[in-house]
Design a protein around this motif. Structure first.
Motif, mmCIF file in Angstrom:
data_model
loop_
_atom_site.group_PDB
_atom_site.id
_atom_site.type_symbol
_atom_site.label_atom_id
_atom_site.label_comp_id
_atom_site.label_asym_id
_atom_site.label_seq_id
_atom_site.Cartn_x
_atom_site.Cartn_y
_atom_site.Cartn_z
ATOM 1 N N ARG A 102 0.822 -0.661 -0.183
ATOM 2 C CA ARG A 102 0.009 0.105 0.380
ATOM 3 C C ARG A 102 0.796 1.190 -0.080
ATOM 4 N NH1 ARG A 102 -2.297 -0.027 5.371
ATOM 5 N NH2 ARG A 102 -1.244 1.492 6.000
ATOM 6 N N ASP A 103 1.867 1.174 0.850
ATOM 7 C CA ASP A 103 3.104 2.608 0.623
ATOM 8 C C ASP A 103 3.414 2.615 0.712
ATOM 9 O OD1 ASP A 103 0.631 3.893 2.670
ATOM 10 O OD2 ASP A 103 0.970 3.166 4.327
ATOM 11 N N GLY A 104 4.287 1.340 0.124
ATOM 12 C CA GLY A 104 5.808 0.932 -0.758
ATOM 13 C C GLY A 104 5.695 0.221 -2.160
ATOM 14 N N PHE A 105 6.839 -0.890 -1.836
ATOM 15 C CA PHE A 105 7.194 -1.725 -2.513
ATOM 16 C C PHE A 105 7.791 -2.940 -1.526
ATOM 17 C CE2 PHE A 105 11.107 0.667 -2.926
ATOM 18 C CZ PHE A 105 12.212 0.345 -2.734
ATOM 19 N N VAL A 106 7.855 -3.874 -2.861
ATOM 20 C CA VAL A 106 8.067 -5.123 -2.736
ATOM 21 C C VAL A 106 9.500 -5.879 -3.423
ATOM 22 C CG1 VAL A 106 8.290 -8.010 -1.324
ATOM 23 C CG2 VAL A 106 6.175 -5.829 -0.805
ATOM 24 N N ASP A 107 10.154 -6.042 -2.855
ATOM 25 C CA ASP A 107 11.654 -7.276 -3.421
ATOM 26 C C ASP A 107 11.771 -7.911 -3.319
ATOM 27 O OD1 ASP A 107 11.525 -4.060 -5.302
ATOM 28 O OD2 ASP A 107 13.793 -4.380 -4.965
ATOM 29 N N ILE A 108 11.881 -9.024 -4.722
ATOM 30 C CA ILE A 108 12.142 -10.719 -4.968
ATOM 31 C C ILE A 108 12.558 -11.313 -5.765
ATOM 32 C CG2 ILE A 108 9.756 -10.982 -5.417
ATOM 33 C CD1 ILE A 108 8.847 -13.309 -3.724
ATOM 34 N N THR A 109 13.961 -11.929 -5.055
ATOM 35 C CA THR A 109 14.221 -12.753 -6.129
ATOM 36 C C THR A 109 13.708 -13.686 -6.765
ATOM 37 O OG1 THR A 109 14.766 -14.078 -4.971
ATOM 38 C CG2 THR A 109 16.923 -12.428 -4.257
ATOM 39 N N GLU A 110 14.521 -14.130 -8.498
ATOM 40 C CA GLU A 110 13.268 -15.124 -9.155
ATOM 41 C C GLU A 110 12.758 -15.910 -8.235
ATOM 42 O OE1 GLU A 110 15.602 -15.226 -12.429
ATOM 43 O OE2 GLU A 110 17.300 -15.518 -11.784
ATOM 44 N N ALA A 114 14.661 -14.423 -0.868
ATOM 45 C CA ALA A 114 15.286 -13.676 -0.750
ATOM 46 C C ALA A 114 14.103 -12.662 -0.523
ATOM 47 C CB ALA A 114 16.460 -13.247 -0.672
ATOM 48 N N VAL A 115 13.746 -11.995 0.216
ATOM 49 C CA VAL A 115 12.544 -10.578 -0.066
ATOM 50 C C VAL A 115 12.441 -9.284 1.414
ATOM 51 C CG1 VAL A 115 10.961 -12.010 1.897
ATOM 52 C CG2 VAL A 115 10.375 -10.282 -0.043
ATOM 53 N N ALA A 116 12.367 -8.464 0.943
ATOM 54 C CA ALA A 116 13.290 -7.383 0.957
ATOM 55 C C ALA A 116 11.274 -5.671 1.176
ATOM 56 C CB ALA A 116 14.021 -6.106 0.177
ATOM 57 N N LEU A 117 10.712 -5.613 2.448
ATOM 58 C CA LEU A 117 9.839 -5.091 2.407
ATOM 59 C C LEU A 117 9.844 -3.397 2.501
ATOM 60 C CD1 LEU A 117 8.165 -8.089 2.389
ATOM 61 C CD2 LEU A 117 7.130 -7.249 4.287
#
Length: 258
Positions: A102-110, A114-117
């Motif tokens: 809602r207020d940012g983004f989420v990165d994830i490895t293919e 690994a994931v970062a919020l």
């Protein structure tokens, strides 16, 4: 809660023993796993690739965060009973994942290991800034706080963490806040953490936007120092629990700008 989590092991200095590694997958013994503080961060041009997570990744993300933080010291303090933690964790991460989308983004490895919020935090004037996005003073923030409280009714510790970290969270400048980063425990040491964070930190440099996180141990504090973060305040002390170090990263200038 914080953006940095631990999976530390004491090797006793024995040759061939496993070294300590942050749950982010950064390896303190490997100089290539962190970015030197004298040059801007650039995307890592090697596999695994990182992409912006979507709704289709929800189950993978929640399952990964649950596993990555199962033995995390802050999670264990917030949810001290293992059985209750097993039930509360997936629900908790569903809530914070919704907040990140809602207020940012989420990165994830293919490969989903690994994931970062991240949250995009706007600047607020001190007179009106009573909270940060962990429990914002908006209707959406109130709803988030109520949802977290419902995860483990009667447990005051999630609110304690939020209140103590809000008191240290900078609010006078817009920035990007790394809420959580987790790596599959089976992939610790594969340098996934630095690969995962590089695109977001590169974007911070490009857009001239600072970044913020809370490190949950001295080990993770050292790791994030290598990525350009500096401790900006005394650590947050959870009652009879672990410490959290507030850390801030100014955007780095490109070579042509220096």
């Amino acid at each position: 809660m914080t953006g940095v989590r631990q999976d530390e092991r004491d090797t006793g200095g024995l040759p061939g023993a496993r070294t300590e590694r942050d749950a982010s997958g950064l390896d303190p013994a490997d100089p290539t796993s962190a970015v030197t503080p004298v040059t801007p961060v650039t995307p890592v041009n090697r596999s695994p690739r990182v992409h912006r997570a979507e709704e289709a990744d929800r189950k993978t993300i929640c399952r990964l965060l649950d596993v990555a933080f199962e033995q995390d010291p802050v999670s264990r303090w917030v949810f001290p009973d293992a059985a209750r933690r097993a039930v509360a964790h997936p629900r908790f991460f569903e809530i914070v994942l919704d907040a990140a989308w809602r207020d940012g983004f989420v990165d994830i490895t293919e490969d989903g290991a690994a994931v970062a919020l991240w949250l995009s935090v706007p600047a607020e004037v001190p007179e009106t800034a009573s909270s940060t996005p962990e429990a914002a003073d908006t209707a959406e923030g109130d709803d988030m706080g109520q949802r977290i409280q419902a995860v483990d009714p009667g447990n005051e510790r999630p609110e304690i963490v939020g209140r103590l970290t809000r008191a240290r969270h900078p609010h006078d400048r817009a920035h990007r806040y790394l809420m959580f980063i987790g790596v599959d425990p089976e992939r610790q040491g594969d340098r996934l953490g630095s690969a995962l964070l590089a695109p977001a930190l590169h974007a911070c440099d490009r857009d001239r936007v600072p970044a913020y996180l809370e490190a949950s141990s001295e080990r993770s504090r050292a790791l994030y120092t290598r990525l350009g973060f500096d401790v900006i305040d005394e650590p947050v002390e959870l009652p009879r629990g672990p410490l959290l170090w507030p850390m801030w990263r100014e955007p780095r200038a490109a070579p042509a700008d220096r």
